[in-house]
Design a protein around this motif. Structure first.
Motif, PDB file in Angstrom:
ATOM      1  N   ALA A 240       8.265   1.930  -0.835  1.00 25.61           N
ATOM      2  CA  ALA A 240       7.979   2.180   0.586  1.00 25.61           C
ATOM      3  C   ALA A 240       7.569   0.865   1.224  1.00 25.61           C
ATOM      4  CB  ALA A 240       6.852   3.202   0.709  1.00 25.61           C
ATOM      5  N   THR A 241       7.951   0.657   2.449  1.00 27.99           N
ATOM      6  CA  THR A 241       7.575  -0.578   3.157  1.00 27.99           C
ATOM      7  C   THR A 241       6.778  -0.187   4.378  1.00 27.99           C
ATOM      8  OG1 THR A 241       9.652  -1.521   2.401  1.00 27.99           O
ATOM      9  CG2 THR A 241       8.467  -2.740   4.094  1.00 27.99           C
ATOM     10  N   TYR A 242       5.472  -0.038   4.182  1.00 26.86           N
ATOM     11  CA  TYR A 242       4.604   0.394   5.277  1.00 26.86           C
ATOM     12  C   TYR A 242       4.513  -0.675   6.370  1.00 26.86           C
ATOM     13  CZ  TYR A 242       0.432   1.201   7.957  1.00 26.86           C
ATOM     14  OH  TYR A 242      -0.424   1.353   9.002  1.00 26.86           O
ATOM     15  N   CYS A 246       4.424   2.916  11.369  1.00 27.79           N
ATOM     16  CA  CYS A 246       4.475   4.197  10.643  1.00 27.79           C
ATOM     17  C   CYS A 246       3.389   5.158  11.144  1.00 27.79           C
ATOM     18  CB  CYS A 246       4.272   3.978   9.147  1.00 27.79           C
ATOM     19  SG  CYS A 246       5.583   3.054   8.338  1.00 27.79           S
ATOM     20  N   CYS A 250       5.063   8.805  10.968  1.00 26.15           N
ATOM     21  CA  CYS A 250       5.242   9.401   9.636  1.00 26.15           C
ATOM     22  C   CYS A 250       3.931   9.969   9.116  1.00 26.15           C
ATOM     23  CB  CYS A 250       5.782   8.340   8.678  1.00 26.15           C
ATOM     24  SG  CYS A 250       6.072   8.986   7.018  1.00 26.15           S
ATOM     25  N   LEU A 252       2.984  10.348   6.176  1.00 27.17           N
ATOM     26  CA  LEU A 252       2.451   9.679   4.982  1.00 27.17           C
ATOM     27  C   LEU A 252       1.786   8.348   5.305  1.00 27.17           C
ATOM     28  CD1 LEU A 252       5.332  10.369   2.446  1.00 27.17           C
ATOM     29  CD2 LEU A 252       3.055  11.355   2.433  1.00 27.17           C
ATOM     30  N   ALA A 253       1.633   8.054   6.587  1.00 26.44           N
ATOM     31  CA  ALA A 253       1.196   6.712   6.987  1.00 26.44           C
ATOM     32  C   ALA A 253      -0.140   6.307   6.351  1.00 26.44           C
ATOM     33  CB  ALA A 253       1.106   6.623   8.507  1.00 26.44           C
ATOM     34  N   CYS A 256       0.457   5.452   2.669  1.00 31.85           N
ATOM     35  CA  CYS A 256       1.209   4.206   2.485  1.00 31.85           C
ATOM     36  C   CYS A 256       0.386   3.002   2.948  1.00 31.85           C
ATOM     37  CB  CYS A 256       2.531   4.259   3.244  1.00 31.85           C
ATOM     38  SG  CYS A 256       3.701   5.392   2.492  1.00 31.85           S
TER      39      CYS A 256
HETATM   40  S1  SF4 Z   1       4.444   5.805   6.120  1.00 30.21           S
HETATM   41 FE1  SF4 Z   1       6.354   6.968   5.969  1.00 30.21          FE
HETATM   42  S2  SF4 Z   1       7.904   5.667   6.922  1.00 30.21           S
HETATM   43 FE2  SF4 Z   1       6.123   4.367   6.492  1.00 30.21          FE
HETATM   44  S3  SF4 Z   1       6.527   3.499   4.478  1.00 30.21           S
HETATM   45 FE3  SF4 Z   1       5.357   5.356   4.132  1.00 30.21          FE
HETATM   46  S4  SF4 Z   1       6.872   6.969   3.795  1.00 30.21           S
HETATM   47 FE4  SF4 Z   1       7.960   5.227   4.719  1.00 30.21          FE
END
Ligand code: SF4
Length: 324
Positions: A240-242, A246, A250, A252-253, A256
């Motif tokens: 994952a590239t936060y 995000c 998202c 999941l922010a 991440c």
């Molecule tokens: S927050 Fe969501 S979009 Fe951002 S890296 Fe994590 S999974 Fe991917």
């Protein structure tokens, strides 16, 4: 996957959404707009989009309830077909359910309303609680509403394509907002052709869900019912590239972001910072490059960091000492 449940199971629940007060105010405004069988809403549609039609003196408001999103989408398609086959009448579909094919999988969408005009054409209606002052509203909010409505237009076009003859889905939607600082509805027709074309291109370019699933490690499972450590390991198995963006997009922010900070990833400082730093992906790499301990001096990012570090050291020395 339900990312909100996944985020909760990972211990980093999302905090998306409107405040309870804004939510209740929005609901009260929408109820007002749709009161009396949608009389005011249809008057606005007639006034802003279809003055050549007979003014609506009452409309059909079909019941759209059914079990599950698939059932509701099927019920909506049937109601749209019946309304289109009965020309000369206005029909209001209150919270219809539309299915849009996204990367080979149906996404279910619920516009505030869809109106079937007496000529059989269809219009998307978006009801928002931000004010329209002297006939115009905040352009950023109108833009967001237009992008949202464009997705509904695309979904309606998929329904229309299954009917013969295919009804026309209008590309001017009706945006309904409170007038000035009152609770009275006012409306504006918004042309969403551009947003529709952009979204259509983006959807066509999306990687198919099967292809994404094929790229996952064998046997990986994201069920929120899994024990926390297994679930965390499953999520960690996918790179994952936060980035701070995000946070508004998202569920999941928070998860991440915590992982990204732990790893010292420069993306947690924002995508522009990452772009400036080229191949240096962690804060540790950046500091080592600035100190001259690592990095290729021919790399413009490394050269810029060393120059900045030298200037900083010089400034600190002048001011009385210090070190990087
Ligand atoms: S927050 Fe969501 S979009 Fe951002 S890296 Fe994590 S999974 Fe991917």
């Amino acid at each position: 996957m339900d990312k909100a449940s996944l985020a909760s199971a990972l211990g980093s629940p999302a905090v998306f959404g409107q405040s309870q007060f804004a939510f209740m105010r929005g609901n009260a405004f929408e109820a007002r707009v749709k009161a009396d069988g949608g009389a005011e809403l249809l008057r606005l549609v007639h006034d802003k989009l279809d003055r050549s039609a007979e003014p609506p003196a009452g409309a059909q408001v079909p019941a759209l309830s059914a079990t599950g999103p698939e059932g509701r989408a099927a019920r909506t398609s049937l109601a749209l077909r019946e309304a289109t086959e009965a020309p000369g009448t206005w029909t209001l579909l209150d919270h219809p359910m539309l299915a849009l094919d996204v990367a080979g999988s149906p996404a279910f969408l619920e516009p505030d309303a869809v109106v079937v005009h007496p000529d059989g054409s269809w219009t998307v209606v978006e009801i928002k609680s931000f004010p329209m002052l002297d006939g115009s509203a905040d352009p950023a909010k109108v833009g967001a509403a237009a992008r949202q409505a464009a997705v509904y237009v695309l979904a309606l076009e998929q329904v229309a394509a299954r009917l013969s003859p295919s009804p026309r889905v209008r590309h001017r939607i009706l945006l309904v907002c409170p007038k000035d600082f009152s609770n009275l509805p006012t409306a504006s027709a918004v042309d969403v052709r551009k947003q529709r074309a952009v979204t259509d291109r983006q959807l066509a370019r999306l990687t198919r869900i099967e292809d994404i699933a094929d790229a996952l490690p064998e046997g990986v499972c994201f069920s929120p019912d899994l024990p926390a450590d297994e679930l965390t390991a499953a999520v960690e198995a996918v790179p994952a590239t936060y980035a701070p963006e995000c946070l508004s997009a998202c569920e999941l922010a928070f998860h991440c972001r915590a992982r990204s900070r732990e790893a010292g990833a420069v993306t947690s400082l924002g995508r522009p910072v990452r772009a400036e730093l080229g191949g240096l992906s962690t804060v540790e790499d950046v500091l080592a490059a600035a100190r001259g301990e690592a990095g290729d001096p021919a790399d413009p990012a490394v050269a810029a960091l060393r120059r900045a570090a030298a200037l900083r050291a010089e400034a600190l020395a002048t001011a009385g000492g210090g070190a990087l």
